[in-house]
Design a protein around this motif. Structure first.
Motif, PDB file in Angstrom:
ATOM      1  N   MET A  56      -5.901   5.323   3.040  1.00 43.85           N
ATOM      2  CA  MET A  56      -7.094   4.533   2.740  1.00 43.85           C
ATOM      3  C   MET A  56      -8.358   5.102   3.379  1.00 43.85           C
ATOM      4  O   MET A  56      -9.454   4.595   3.124  1.00 43.85           O
ATOM      5  CB  MET A  56      -6.881   3.082   3.186  1.00 43.85           C
ATOM      6  CG  MET A  56      -5.744   2.370   2.474  1.00 43.85           C
ATOM      7  SD  MET A  56      -5.993   2.187   0.694  1.00 43.85           S
ATOM      8  CE  MET A  56      -4.414   1.429   0.220  1.00 43.85           C
ATOM      9  N   ARG A 114      -8.396   5.981  -2.136  1.00 43.69           N
ATOM     10  CA  ARG A 114      -8.780   4.564  -2.160  1.00 43.69           C
ATOM     11  C   ARG A 114      -9.142   4.124  -3.570  1.00 43.69           C
ATOM     12  O   ARG A 114      -8.698   3.067  -4.040  1.00 43.69           O
ATOM     13  CB  ARG A 114      -9.969   4.392  -1.211  1.00 43.69           C
ATOM     14  CG  ARG A 114     -10.346   3.002  -0.813  1.00 43.69           C
ATOM     15  CD  ARG A 114     -11.356   3.130   0.331  1.00 43.69           C
ATOM     16  NE  ARG A 114     -11.793   1.827   0.815  1.00 43.69           N
ATOM     17  CZ  ARG A 114     -12.824   1.171   0.301  1.00 43.69           C
ATOM     18  NH1 ARG A 114     -13.497   1.687  -0.702  1.00 43.69           N
ATOM     19  NH2 ARG A 114     -13.163  -0.001   0.801  1.00 43.69           N
ATOM     20  N   TYR A 143      -6.925  -1.223   4.152  1.00 39.33           N
ATOM     21  CA  TYR A 143      -6.094  -1.650   3.017  1.00 39.33           C
ATOM     22  C   TYR A 143      -6.635  -2.927   2.394  1.00 39.33           C
ATOM     23  O   TYR A 143      -6.878  -3.003   1.176  1.00 39.33           O
ATOM     24  CB  TYR A 143      -4.660  -1.800   3.531  1.00 39.33           C
ATOM     25  CG  TYR A 143      -3.678  -2.579   2.713  1.00 39.33           C
ATOM     26  CD1 TYR A 143      -3.637  -2.527   1.330  1.00 39.33           C
ATOM     27  CD2 TYR A 143      -2.713  -3.366   3.358  1.00 39.33           C
ATOM     28  CE1 TYR A 143      -2.687  -3.237   0.599  1.00 39.33           C
ATOM     29  CE2 TYR A 143      -1.763  -4.081   2.651  1.00 39.33           C
ATOM     30  CZ  TYR A 143      -1.760  -4.007   1.269  1.00 39.33           C
ATOM     31  OH  TYR A 143      -0.819  -4.722   0.567  1.00 39.33           O
ATOM     32  N   TYR A 166       2.652   5.743   2.702  1.00 43.43           N
ATOM     33  CA  TYR A 166       1.421   4.972   2.543  1.00 43.43           C
ATOM     34  C   TYR A 166       0.324   5.801   1.867  1.00 43.43           C
ATOM     35  O   TYR A 166       0.182   7.006   2.125  1.00 43.43           O
ATOM     36  CB  TYR A 166       0.910   4.489   3.896  1.00 43.43           C
ATOM     37  CG  TYR A 166       1.471   3.155   4.344  1.00 43.43           C
ATOM     38  CD1 TYR A 166       2.124   2.307   3.461  1.00 43.43           C
ATOM     39  CD2 TYR A 166       1.325   2.738   5.660  1.00 43.43           C
ATOM     40  CE1 TYR A 166       2.624   1.091   3.870  1.00 43.43           C
ATOM     41  CE2 TYR A 166       1.816   1.513   6.089  1.00 43.43           C
ATOM     42  CZ  TYR A 166       2.477   0.699   5.179  1.00 43.43           C
ATOM     43  OH  TYR A 166       2.968  -0.509   5.589  1.00 43.43           O
ATOM     44  N   PRO A 168       0.782  -1.233   0.000  1.00 45.62           N
ATOM     45  CA  PRO A 168       0.000   0.000   0.000  1.00 45.62           C
ATOM     46  C   PRO A 168       0.815   1.285   0.000  1.00 45.62           C
ATOM     47  O   PRO A 168       0.273   2.361   0.291  1.00 45.62           O
ATOM     48  CB  PRO A 168      -0.796  -0.112   1.300  1.00 45.62           C
ATOM     49  CG  PRO A 168       0.148  -0.809   2.238  1.00 45.62           C
ATOM     50  CD  PRO A 168       0.928  -1.780   1.377  1.00 45.62           C
ATOM     51  N   TYR A 222      -5.756   0.537   9.893  1.00 42.61           N
ATOM     52  CA  TYR A 222      -5.228   0.758   8.548  1.00 42.61           C
ATOM     53  C   TYR A 222      -5.152  -0.555   7.775  1.00 42.61           C
ATOM     54  O   TYR A 222      -5.487  -0.611   6.579  1.00 42.61           O
ATOM     55  CB  TYR A 222      -3.851   1.423   8.592  1.00 42.61           C
ATOM     56  CG  TYR A 222      -3.330   1.733   7.195  1.00 42.61           C
ATOM     57  CD1 TYR A 222      -3.675   2.920   6.564  1.00 42.61           C
ATOM     58  CD2 TYR A 222      -2.540   0.820   6.508  1.00 42.61           C
ATOM     59  CE1 TYR A 222      -3.240   3.195   5.274  1.00 42.61           C
ATOM     60  CE2 TYR A 222      -2.102   1.087   5.220  1.00 42.61           C
ATOM     61  CZ  TYR A 222      -2.450   2.271   4.609  1.00 42.61           C
ATOM     62  OH  TYR A 222      -2.020   2.527   3.319  1.00 42.61           O
ATOM     63  N   GLY A 232       1.501  -3.020   5.489  1.00 40.57           N
ATOM     64  CA  GLY A 232       0.309  -2.517   6.158  1.00 40.57           C
ATOM     65  C   GLY A 232       0.532  -2.185   7.622  1.00 40.57           C
ATOM     66  O   GLY A 232      -0.385  -1.710   8.298  1.00 40.57           O
TER      67      GLY A 232
END
Length: 593
Positions: free
Chosen positions: A289, A295, A344, A286, A236, A340, A318
């Motif tokens: 999300m 996203r 993800y 990252y 991610p 998170y 992640g």
């Protein structure tokens, strides 16, 4: 305070917070906890108990006496008692289980401070908790309904996966060599490419040669023509210096710091320094999300990986959300660390879940993510014999994550990185053989060439003996496919995993709660990996009944400990007399492709 009778005595549940009874019957008590933070819950039993669970645990199955903060962590940089996958579900030998319906960070004190009681301090409110009563199978079935059971992985996922690296031509050459050597491999997995358009691949081949990937769609098609499934690599983060990073930074798609700048963290970066093997400089950030636009942007890139013909991928990472990171929904990294991983895997699940032939294997996880990936692996181990980081450490991980309903699971055969032994482990053929045997007797058999820079790393192609061992155990794994596939289908309905802690079948025996280096495949195969260098025998605890050696039909009577042979070519493996282990005499390596 609430009291309820369980098999092991009277269980008292108390808290300084307000607790409301939402429902209660003979099998379950459901409460709502609310009040000031943190919410502290205390559980005291009138009898004795052993405690297991809390997700994927390394080194030790039984957790009594530990004190641990539940925040998922990359174990390469964390403590050996940390985990990649946290599920707030605890199971007691006294006949009860507790599930917290929150992914918030929590401090679990499992009788480390007070031997009379265990407690959990939760940094969130309100949340629901459930106390289940009964035998482990019934409790696991009930708890996994709430946790969410993994989607059923396709049949080919239970085959044999081989890591193939170093560019298109090298991979195709190896794929043909595997066939010529009569090694039954189902899927080829690669990760050393980097495709900027889809932000997939890690661009790092470790100590193996690098190579070019001019057309990943063409590579997938050619491997499919040879009868292989094809797996890639997803994570991610976006790399500093890449087109995706520039776009995400410009559009506000990245997790940020308080000053608004991207929250960079140390990560190998194929755009800046492809020669740097490990996480030595801030190289990535990252994707946020919690931002709906970010996203969707991530999902569009992931769809591109499917469009290139991949049959799935390693869904890595992640766990690297820093405590001071800021997300678009206003939360801070300290509170959102576990959540998170849920976001993800949920985002990815929406991309691939309509494809029933896709397998996605993840290492990170929390309460809401178990139902969003159809396979998992236990992250990164050292290529050595140490009990905290090496081969012995990973054996309890499968039984422990199985308590949360994870079904399709398998380790990195060979480990990921150099151990703390000066590289002796990566060059140790015996270690690789024992790891190969163990990996073959998990639901997914997969090797990992890893990042072993000490030189001389052992892999399948190292010599005639390693080729023969891999071939033998790949054939055994595929021969077991009908058994594994039946168990997988049953698990999707019941939540009872394929790879089982002994306590699932034998809860009345204290040994079944505390043994770290044995497990069951289904109810009818007992596996006892060898984790001590030079060992040609080992002690095995046999559950009740008669257990028959897979290799020579020697009969072993339970219940009790026995010293059994363990020559280098054989892992101690036993079938239960009267059990049902379906076998395929001539298995098709493609498993129906």
């Amino acid at each position: 305070m609430y009291q309820l009778e369980v098999q092991g005595g009277t269980l008292s549940v108390s808290s300084g917070a307000d607790m409301e009874v939402l429902a209660e019957d003979s099998n379950e008590l459901r409460l709502r906890a609310d009040g000031g933070l943190p919410v502290v819950l205390r559980f005291e039993i009138s009898g004795t108990e052993l405690l297991v669970g809390l997700g994927e645990r390394f080194g030790q199955l039984e957790q009594t006496g530990r004190r641990w903060e539940a925040a998922i962590t990359d174990l390469l940089h964390g403590h050996p008692e940390d985990t990649y996958c946290y599920v707030p579900f605890l199971l007691s030998s006294a006949g009860y289980g507790v599930l917290l319906e929150t992914s918030a960070r929590a401090l679990w004190d499992l009788k480390a401070t007070d031997p009379r009681a265990w407690s959990v301090s939760v940094a969130a409110s309100p949340f629901q908790l459930r106390v289940f009563r009964g035998q482990p199978k019934a409790i696991i079935a009930a708890a996994t309904k709430v946790i969410g059971r993994p989607p059923l992985a396709p049949p080919w996922a239970y085959g044999v996966w081989k890591t193939t690296l170093s560019g298109t031509e090298a991979i195709l050459s190896e794929a043909r060599a595997i066939m010529q050597a009569d090694i039954p491999v189902t899927a080829c997995w690669t990760y050393d490419y980097y495709d900027e358009a889809t932000n997939t691949g890690c661009g790092l081949s470790g100590s193996y040669p690098s190579g070019s990937y001019p057309n990943l769609s063409n590579l997938s098609n050619r491997l499919h023509d040879l009868g292989y499934r094809v797996l890639g690599y997803v994570q991610p983060a976006v790399f500093v210096g890449s087109q995706p990073f520039d776009e995400a930074s410009r559009e506000g798609y990245l997790v940020r710091r308080a000053n608004g700048e991207p929250n960079l963290f140390p990560y190998n970066n194929p755009k800046l320094r492809p020669d740097i093997p490990w996480f030595s400089e801030p190289g990535a950030a990252y994707i946020d999300m919690t931002n709906p636009a970010a996203r969707s942007w991530f999902q569009n890139m992931l769809q591109g990986a499917l469009d290139m013909g991949f049959d799935g991928w390693m869904q890595d990472m992640g766990e690297h959300l820093g405590d001071r990171a800021q997300l678009a929904d206003g939360s801070l990294g300290a509170a959102a660390r576990n959540r998170y991983a849920e976001l993800y895997h949920q985002a990815a699940h929406e991309v691939w879940s309509h494809r029933k032939d896709v397998t996605v294997f993840a290492r990170s996880g929390a309460l809401g993510s178990i139902a969003k990936v159809n396979a998992m692996w236990p992250g990164d181990q050292h290529a050595d014999w140490t009990s905290d980081r090496g081969l012995p450490s990973v054996i309890p991980a499968g039984p422990s994550i199985g308590l949360a309903g994870v079904t399709a699971w398998g380790p990195d055969i060979g480990g990921l990185i150099d151990g703390r032994d000066g590289g002796a482990g990566v060059r140790d053929e015996e270690l690789w053989i024992r790891w190969c045997q163990y990996g073959a007797l998990t639901p997914i058999m997969r090797d990992h060439l890893g990042f072993k820079y000490a030189g001389g790393a052992i892999d399948m192609w190292s010599g005639d003996r390693t080729v023969a061992i891999f071939r033998t155990y790949a054939r055994l794994h595929l021969a077991l496919f009908p058994y594994l596939w039946r168990l997988a289908r049953e698990a999707s309905d019941s939540g009872i995993p394929i790879l089982r802690a002994l306590l699932i079948e034998y809860p009345d025996h204290p040994e079944a709660w505390s043994i770290n280096d044995q497990y069951l495949l289904g109810a009818d195969l007992l596996v006892a990996p060898v984790t001590i260098k030079g060992a040609v025998s080992r002690r095995v605890w046999f559950p009740p009944g008669v257990w028959i050696s897979w290799w020579d039909d020697t009969r072993w009577e339970g219940t009790g400990w026995r010293e059994v042979p363990a020559p280098l070519e054989q892992i101690p493996l036993f079938r239960r007399e009267g059990g049902r282990v379906e076998l395929s005499e001539n298995p098709d390596r493609t498993l129906g492709m």
